[in-house]
Design a protein around this motif. Sequence first.
Motif: not given
Length: 211
Positions: A34-38, A83-87, A181-187
């Motif tokens: 999530g940090g990378l996306l942000l 992408w947030l689940d992309e391990k 984007l931050a809202e989506a990452v946090v959720d």
Amino acid sequence: MDLTGGVAVRLASLCLGGDGRLSQMLLCGTAVRGGLLLDLGLAGRVESAEDSVVVDPTPTGFGPADRLLAAIAVEPERSLDGWLDEKRIGLKDVATANVASGRWERRPGPLGFGRRYTDLHSEETDRDRRRQTDDDVQPWSPADACVIAVAAAAGLQDLGIPASGRRPDELLAATGPVAWLAEAVVDHVLLAGARYRYQAGALGAGGLGAF
């Protein structure tokens, strides 16, 4: 934008234990992605589409972010949650990049086994660890707000105390141009944390928290 001191790097530092070991919490990987996306959003490289994200694939010079950019460019139809689940990209990748940039120093573990890391920017990490979601955020940058919002959702500021994350609504507003984007990452982090805790409880490891 120099991502060697960006959101993902600062979140990775919160995942580093006092003994220099990387946390084994699965949620650390989610938070760092999530940090990378942000970071990419703050750099103007990521925009929202109806069911996916659109990127400017121009390299940033920061390896983990560039690999994520390249992957998204190849699969533009994939959702943000995907992408947030992309391990394939996670905490260990950012740790390696931190050593390469000189932000961390790598050393052998006890008796020469394993890896340990020394955070050479520990003052900034300690400041991030002390910050709270109800602090006065007026002097904070959008990147500061992103770090603390994701850290709060993932429970990274005190890895020794298993706890449910929380959604810092007022802080999310301080993330400025990447609030969407931050809202989506946090959720996503909150949902992933709940899932990991449920799985841990089902396996009889409930006391280990969201890992």
